[in-house]
Design an enzyme around this catalytic site. Structure first.
Site, mmCIF file in Angstrom:
data_model
loop_
_atom_site.group_PDB
_atom_site.id
_atom_site.type_symbol
_atom_site.label_atom_id
_atom_site.label_comp_id
_atom_site.label_asym_id
_atom_site.label_seq_id
_atom_site.Cartn_x
_atom_site.Cartn_y
_atom_site.Cartn_z
ATOM 1 N N HIS A 82 0.895 -1.199 -0.096
ATOM 2 C CA HIS A 82 0.013 0.041 -0.036
ATOM 3 C C HIS A 82 0.862 1.244 -0.166
ATOM 4 C CE1 HIS A 82 -3.139 2.754 0.842
ATOM 5 N NE2 HIS A 82 -4.063 1.701 0.718
ATOM 6 N N ILE A 167 11.021 15.860 6.260
ATOM 7 C CA ILE A 167 10.379 14.851 6.881
ATOM 8 C C ILE A 167 10.869 14.399 8.355
ATOM 9 C CG2 ILE A 167 9.867 13.768 4.702
ATOM 10 C CD1 ILE A 167 11.760 11.388 5.571
ATOM 11 N N THR A 170 12.343 9.135 10.902
ATOM 12 C CA THR A 170 11.718 7.829 11.063
ATOM 13 C C THR A 170 10.158 7.698 10.863
ATOM 14 O OG1 THR A 170 11.562 7.735 13.474
ATOM 15 C CG2 THR A 170 13.385 6.899 12.401
ATOM 16 N N ALA A 171 9.596 8.771 11.325
ATOM 17 C CA ALA A 171 7.865 8.861 11.215
ATOM 18 C C ALA A 171 7.253 9.334 9.885
ATOM 19 C CB ALA A 171 7.606 9.600 12.385
#
Length: 299
Positions: A82, A167, A170-171
């Site tokens: 996805h 960004i 890691t998230a």
């Protein structure tokens, strides 16, 4: 009467039971909120939670879930079928009772601002919360996915609505917004050729000339070795499920392929399924409001 709001956060984890159970515990631990449903898919590597609650509770639950996901999910190690751009990929708020979409838009903005301020995760506002026309469609917002987001955020037209243009390491990035109820609906094909699913998805999705209220992609279910047309039906009355199913069936025939099943992810409005039943059973003069027993019991 009390206001009831639904929230359906999507997390980029569908394989690690420890993390999924942790998300469940967080959702169940917030007063004023009920976890109605959660489902995980290993091939998609994604989990979808459905919560309802009051105004304060649903905001707190959404934030705490995003916080937990940011601590436990590392997008640099994530792989799945996805599309995704963040540990918490998307957080939609949906009006259910005594609340409007406009109120849900304001809630989404409050949650988005808090997520960025406390967790340093950049936020895009989408759907009815979108501040720019090209951010209404989640697929456009998410294009590039986690791996492509660092460069995308450098483009002035894709600066986040909240946060700096970089960004979370890691998230990743999260989309937050308000919308009307949708149906997450997938159709499975008896083929292991993902290109067939991609071609059929292109026919049915609105962005490439198909049904206005259908968003679709082809995905591969590795555990079953079959291809799937994975869709979000954003207005099940404007584009009924049965109409999309029959189009997929028609298009699949040209490749010698048939439909072997379908699935609904998470919760769905009853009328979306009743409309399909009415079509396939060819019920004449059916009145959903008067002839469905549960409607009388709930009123």
């Amino acid at each position: 009467m009390a206001k009831i709001i639904e929230c359906i956060p999507n997390f980029s984890e569908g394989q690690d039971k420890t993390i999924i159970d942790g998300l469940v515990a967080v959702a169940k631990g917030v007063p004023g909120v009920t976890l109605l449903d959660h489902s995980s898919d290993a091939s998609h590597n994604r989990s979808v939670f459905t919560l309802v609650g009051d105004v304060e509770g649903i905001q707190e639950a959404a934030f705490q879930l995003v916080k937990f996901a940011s601590e436990k999910i590392d997008m640099t190690k994530h792989h799945g079928e996805h599309p995704r751009m963040g540990a918490t990929d998307v957080v939609p708020f949906v009006p259910i009772k005594e609340v409007t979409v406009e109120e849900c838009v304001e809630i989404s903005k409050k949650v988005a601002e808090r997520i960025n301020r406390e967790l340093s995760i950049p936020i895009f506002l989408y759907e009815d919360s979108a501040q720019k026309p090209d951010r209404v469609n989640l697929a456009r917002v998410r294009k590039g996915q986690f791996e492509g987001m660092p460069e995308k955020l450098k483009q002035p037209e894709w600066a986040p609505d909240y946060g700096e243009p970089k960004i979370h390491p890691t998230a990743g990035v999260t989309a937050v917004g308000a919308r009307m109820p949708l149906v997450a609906f997938n159709v499975n094909l008896d083929t292991d050729d993902i290109e067939i699913a991609n071609k059929i998805a292109k026919v049915v999705r609105g962005s490439s000339g198909g049904f206005k209220y259908c968003k679709g992609i082809g995905v591969m279910l590795e555990d079953r070795n079959i291809a799937q047309v994975s869709m979000n039906m954003v207005n099940y009355e404007g584009t009924p499920l049965y109409r999309v199913v029959e189009t997929i069936r028609f298009e699949a025939k040209r490749y010698g392929v048939t439909i072997i099943g379908s699935e609904v992810i998470g919760l769905t409005p009853a009328k979306a399924l009743i409309d399909a039943a009415e079509y396939y059973l060819q019920i004449e003069d059916f009145d959903y409001g008067k002839q469905v027993l549960e409607n009388h019991l709930l009123n």
